[in-house]
Design a protein around this motif. Structure first.
Motif, PDB file in Angstrom:
ATOM      1  N   PRO A  23      37.902  17.884  43.255  1.00  0.00           N
ATOM      2  CA  PRO A  23      36.785  18.557  42.636  1.00  0.00           C
ATOM      3  C   PRO A  23      36.940  20.035  43.074  1.00  0.00           C
ATOM      4  O   PRO A  23      36.523  21.059  42.404  1.00  0.00           O
ATOM      5  CB  PRO A  23      35.329  18.191  42.989  1.00  0.00           C
ATOM      6  CG  PRO A  23      35.447  17.387  44.188  1.00  0.00           C
ATOM      7  CD  PRO A  23      36.742  16.733  44.074  1.00  0.00           C
ATOM      8  N   PRO A  53      36.649  17.920  33.768  1.00  0.00           N
ATOM      9  CA  PRO A  53      35.202  17.932  33.828  1.00  0.00           C
ATOM     10  C   PRO A  53      34.516  18.854  33.213  1.00  0.00           C
ATOM     11  O   PRO A  53      34.669  20.319  33.382  1.00  0.00           O
ATOM     12  CB  PRO A  53      35.094  17.722  35.452  1.00  0.00           C
ATOM     13  CG  PRO A  53      36.434  17.386  36.051  1.00  0.00           C
ATOM     14  CD  PRO A  53      37.340  17.956  34.866  1.00  0.00           C
ATOM     15  N   SER A  54      33.384  18.547  32.693  1.00  0.00           N
ATOM     16  CA  SER A  54      32.169  19.498  32.174  1.00  0.00           C
ATOM     17  C   SER A  54      30.958  19.325  32.545  1.00  0.00           C
ATOM     18  O   SER A  54      30.326  20.083  33.413  1.00  0.00           O
ATOM     19  CB  SER A  54      32.577  19.727  30.694  1.00  0.00           C
ATOM     20  OG  SER A  54      31.547  20.655  30.325  1.00  0.00           O
ATOM     21  N   ASN A  58      32.284  15.262  38.492  1.00  0.00           N
ATOM     22  CA  ASN A  58      33.119  16.584  38.500  1.00  0.00           C
ATOM     23  C   ASN A  58      34.521  16.480  39.189  1.00  0.00           C
ATOM     24  O   ASN A  58      35.223  17.340  39.372  1.00  0.00           O
ATOM     25  CB  ASN A  58      32.356  17.437  39.430  1.00  0.00           C
ATOM     26  CG  ASN A  58      32.423  16.888  40.885  1.00  0.00           C
ATOM     27  OD1 ASN A  58      32.597  15.771  41.288  1.00  0.00           O
ATOM     28  ND2 ASN A  58      31.888  17.881  41.886  1.00  0.00           N
ATOM     29  N   ASN A  59      34.776  15.282  38.932  1.00  0.00           N
ATOM     30  CA  ASN A  59      36.225  15.007  39.665  1.00  0.00           C
ATOM     31  C   ASN A  59      37.104  14.000  38.757  1.00  0.00           C
ATOM     32  O   ASN A  59      38.267  13.624  38.919  1.00  0.00           O
ATOM     33  CB  ASN A  59      36.144  14.313  40.933  1.00  0.00           C
ATOM     34  CG  ASN A  59      35.745  12.990  40.987  1.00  0.00           C
ATOM     35  OD1 ASN A  59      34.960  12.516  39.976  1.00  0.00           O
ATOM     36  ND2 ASN A  59      35.636  11.963  41.974  1.00  0.00           N
TER      37      ASN A  59
END
Length: 112
Positions: A23, A53-54, A58-59
């Motif tokens: 991330p 990712p939004s 997050n990864n």
């Protein structure tokens, strides 16, 4: 009596790649991803984009691209192993190490 529509046969194959990313290296992955979109298109595929990712995890990122057939995809894989632009993209990611792992699946469309 209602007529039951016949199922259409599509020969298109779509490759779905699910990436697990570092991330802290999303910008590096995005740079890598942007290189592949025109490469896949140049080699006979249709790239549908990368999805980064939004919200939520997050990864995790996803890529989708299609080829007319599995044989066409295999030809793309063969060509990409020899193409200087593809090799440069592979080398960029080898240096960045933004991808921790990935899973590749092949799907067929169900269209109207």
């Amino acid at each position: 009596m209602a007529r039951v529509p016949q199922a259409r046969s599509y020969r298109v194959i779509t490759c779905h790649i699910r990436y697990v990313l570092d991330p802290y290296k999303l910008a590096a992955f995005e740079e890598y991803a942007r290189l592949w979109i025109p490469l896949v298109n140049r080699m006979g595929g249709t790239h549908h984009g990368y999805f980064l990712p939004s919200e939520g995890a997050n990864n995790i990122a996803v890529a989708l691209f299609s080829f007319p057939s599995l044989a066409a995809y295999e030809e793309y894989r063969r060509q990409s192993a020899e193409d200087p632009d593809c090799q440069a993209a592979f080398a960029l990611e080898a240096g960045n190490r933004s991808i921790l792992s990935y899973e590749r699946s092949f799907m067929r469309p169900v269209l109207d």
